[in-house]
Design an enzyme around this catalytic site. Structure first.
Site, mmCIF file in Angstrom:
data_model
loop_
_atom_site.group_PDB
_atom_site.id
_atom_site.type_symbol
_atom_site.label_atom_id
_atom_site.label_comp_id
_atom_site.label_asym_id
_atom_site.label_seq_id
_atom_site.Cartn_x
_atom_site.Cartn_y
_atom_site.Cartn_z
ATOM 1 N N ASP A 172 -2.855 -0.344 7.272
ATOM 2 C CA ASP A 172 -2.185 -1.610 6.994
ATOM 3 C C ASP A 172 -1.038 -1.455 6.015
ATOM 4 O OD1 ASP A 172 -4.844 -4.042 7.071
ATOM 5 O OD2 ASP A 172 -3.505 -3.265 8.589
ATOM 6 N N ASP A 228 -5.221 -8.505 -1.977
ATOM 7 C CA ASP A 228 -6.394 -8.468 -1.138
ATOM 8 C C ASP A 228 -7.151 -7.181 -1.453
ATOM 9 O OD1 ASP A 228 -8.234 -8.550 0.815
ATOM 10 O OD2 ASP A 228 -6.835 -8.226 2.473
ATOM 11 N N ASP A 240 -10.272 -5.220 -0.534
ATOM 12 C CA ASP A 240 -11.320 -5.223 0.456
ATOM 13 C C ASP A 240 -12.020 -3.886 0.456
ATOM 14 O OD1 ASP A 240 -11.809 -7.097 3.142
ATOM 15 O OD2 ASP A 240 -12.537 -5.037 3.239
#
Ligand code: SF4
Lengths: 336, 378
Positions: B285, B90, B92
């Site tokens: 995260d 991912d 981002d």
């Protein structure tokens, strides 16, 4: 390529060993009771005792075919003894000791033999190259030099020396033996023959397993530390930085090497020697440098931070611990 | 039906959705307009059932599991029975340093640079076949990269984390990657010899050092020294030494990978490696990739907070891919909207700078503005 009997004796867990036993048509009852197998039984006891005492089983000079045969049979017997003791600790320690023994012999073998045994464990080793997916399954990546990032990798294949391939096989063997033993039940006959040894080991190991970490308030640990402990206990392979965080933290709040070892010992891949070495290195007993626990910001970049409310007030796990302890002590006073 | 939902409905009526591999083994999850709880543990036996569901319930966000389950609609992990998982990355814009200072278009361009690095790692180092890699614009501020390869299907969390660590250079200890040697010529100097064509991190680091030194050499003296001094632990003397030492003969040696002055070069290594690594995760995260179970946006579905389509990007076409054209699916018909917050955006090649108040805009701008909650339908 078929293995010869003296090779099978060195690697009694391989397929060829099973086939050989089948071919010889000797059953376990015979080996348990017949006087001619006394040497196999004695060697079985030795295997278990050495595993427990030294963490490795010493190689034995095998001079003729009969000795090889005894060596081969001693292996299933030793496993039955370990299964009968029903101690997780012994299972782990024994599996590791067998694996280390195999490693010592493997290192001296020719490449072709190493490759053949590697293949039995699903490791394709071609010209010193192993696919990273096989590598990751078995490499002790908690050790910085085994981390994938510190390896030379080309098009999916990791460059390894023969020695290193043997080290991967060691891990695969340990895994295999350990998993088999966790699900194995020993037949009652085993107790008839080795009853004395088994109950001696049972008593000894029981005492070992109920030791508890004391004097430290586990409920006051910050979430990151609690999480690491839980991860280790559940058998997850915690990365090096996680172990580092945990050890430095526990050391800072006054836990001894033994206390810390105790936590790691519940991990299924516990390796006492290595762990002790790591702990003593980090806590300054070997290196002379006492490492301080990392601050929250660092722990966060490692992805090991799972903050709760109180974390907002702390920028360091030790501070969290102190705040929480104080809070709990204060609230205790209120109740009194 | 509100405007946004109506538009999504029209889209899903005709949309061709790319069903994930082994759709019947995946868990699906949905978020709806004006609802905050996610509907989870749903499974479909084939693409037709999924399409039917999309048309009838018109979700704002559609996700499916990277994992394959024996029983994907079961409520707990234990009952689901994990069978394996694809590898998902991912990327981002939120993960970039200074992310909030960048304009939307800029941040998407920056992320593309990270994506290119990631692809090089996956193909050159990990040896994944290009066919097993799919790239999607996420519909939001980034890209998703899916790797579908039977070799990695069964890897656990810890093993996946090693892959992420490799790509992010986490735990990289260059003393294991490049081997120093002392050589004697008048005095002992430490050198390394790494051919820039070496595989893995070894070659990456070599190429990184070489191109950095080329850059330094091409600069004016003052400028070069300033740049060098911006590194931790490099002062005037070392900076001058490095710059003045870069004569043509030495540059030749350096290009071959014979790099000396290691004491000084070492100070450059850390920030250099950081540049070469992929910036994958945000500060809070857990890097999502390391997870053997996670939900990802369904390719072909719409992102409820932008109205953009999760769009496949051709690997060879990455350079030219412009999400703000190719992920825009709505039409040209003019609609009146009441802008609450002024904003600027370039969609389908047209610049829009909208001020507060009522304006007429093409449908595709209206959808974006409404989804971003910057306007109401008038
Ligand atoms: S904020 Fe600090 S103390 Fe709290 S979980 Fe994260 S690292 Fe641990």
């Amino acid at each position: 390529m078929e293995f010869e009997i003296c090779q099978i004796a060195r690697y009694p867990f391989i397929e060829d060993a099973k086939n050989w036993v089948k071919k010889e048509k000797i059953d376990i009852q015979e080996v348990l009771y017949e006087p001619i197998y006394e040497r196999a039984r004695a060697r079985a006891v030795e295997r278990v005792e050495q595993a427990l005492k030294y963490g490795v089983i010493k190689e034995k000079a095998l001079l003729d075919e009969i000795e090889c045969m005894m060596e081969i049979f001693s292996y299933p017997l030793a496993r039955l003894i370990v299964a009968a003791v029903e101690s997780e600790y012994l299972v782990r320690r024994y599996a590791l000791a067998e694996a280390k023994k195999a490693y010592e012999s493997l290192k001296k073998e020719e490449t072709a033999i190493i490759q053949k045994i590697a293949r039995e464990f699903g490791i394709e080793a071609k010209d010193g190259m192993v696919h990273f997916s096989d590598y990751l399954k078995f490499a002790p990546t908690w050790d910085i030099k085994w981390k994938l990032v510190n390896r030379v990798m080309d098009k999916g294949y990791v460059e390894l020396s023969n020695d290193e391939i043997c080290r991967l096989i060691q891990e695969a063997i340990r895994n295999k033996i350990q998993n088999e033993l966790f699900y194995m039940f020993a037949p009652p006959d085993i107790n008839k023959i080795f009853g004395e040894l088994i109950s001696k080991l049972k008593n000894k190991l029981l005492a070992k397993e109920i030791k508890k970490v004391e004097g430290i308030s586990e409920k006051d640990y910050p979430p990151c530390i609690k999480n690491l402990i839980a991860a280790i206990k559940s058998g997850m392979n915690v990365p090096h930085v996680g172990r580092f965080t945990l050890v430095t933290f526990l050391n800072a709040i006054g836990a001894s090497t033994e206390d810390i070892l105790k936590i790691f010992s519940s991990s299924p891949d516990f390796n006492e020697e290595k762990t002790r070495y790591q702990i003593e290195h980090i806590t300054g007993k070997i290196s002379g440098t006492v490492y301080a626990p990392p601050k929250c910001a660092t722990i966060r970049t490692w992805g090991l931070c799972f903050p709760d409310e109180l974390c907002k007030k702390a920028n360091h796990p030790l501070l969290y611990y102190r705040l929480k302890r104080r809070k709990n002590e204060l609230s205790k006073e209120k109740i009194l | 039906m509100n405007y946004l939902r109506k538009k999504f409905y029209e889209y899903y009526l005709k949309a061709d959705i790319e069903a994930p591999y082994r759709i019947e083994r995946r868990e699906f999850a949905f978020l709806f307009f004006n609802e905050s709880t996610m509907k989870r543990h749903i499974s479909f036996k084939n693409k037709e059932w999924l399409l039917r569901y999309l048309k009838t319930s018109i979700p704002a966000h559609v996700y499916y599991s990277s994992a394959y389950y024996n029983n994907p609609s079961a409520g707990t992990m234990r009952e689901k029975k994990w069978m394996g998982a694809d590898l998902i990355f991912d990327l981002d814009a939120d993960h970039l340093p200074n992310a909030n200072k960048l304009r939307y278009e800029e941040s998407l361009e920056r992320i593309k640079e990270e994506l290119k690095k990631l692809l090089s790692f996956l193909i050159d180092d990990f040896g994944f076949d290009e066919k097993s890699i799919s790239i999607y614009f996420s519909g939001g501020r980034g890209y998703h990269c899916h790797v579908h390869d039977k070799k990695i299907l069964n890897l656990g969390n810890q093993e996946r984390r090693e892959i992420v660590d490799y790509i992010m250079a986490r735990g990289l200890d260059y003393s294991h990657v490049i081997v120093e040697r002392s050589i004697y010529s008048k005095t002992y100097t430490k050198t390394i010899e790494i051919t820039p064509s070496s595989p893995g991190w070894r070659g990456r680091i070599a190429r990184g050092i070489i191109s950095f030194l080329e850059e330094v050499k091409s600069m004016e003296r003052e400028e070069a020294i300033q740049l060098l001094k911006s590194f931790d632990g490099i002062g005037d003397t070392i900076a001058q030494d490095i710059y003045d030492g870069l004569d043509d003969r030495r540059m030749e040696l350096i290009r071959e990978g014979k790099i000396d002055q290691m004491a000084a070069i070492k100070r450059l290594l850390k920030p250099l490696i950081k540049e070469l690594a992929v910036k994958l995760h945000s500060s809070t995260d857990e890097p999502v990739t390391a997870d053997i179970k996670r939900l990802i946006r369904l390719p072909g579905s719409l992102h409820g907070k932008t109205g953009f389509r999760v769009t496949r990007v051709n690997l060879n076409n990455l350079e030219d891919f412009n999400p703000l054209e190719e992920a825009v699916v709505f039409g040209e018909e003019m609609v009146k909207i009441d802008v609450k917050k002024p904003f600027k955006i370039k969609l389908k090649g047209n610049d829009f700078a909208l001020k507060e108040g009522v304006v007429k805009v093409p449908e595709y701008v209206a959808v974006f503005a409404l989804a971003r909650n910057m306007a109401n339908i008038f």
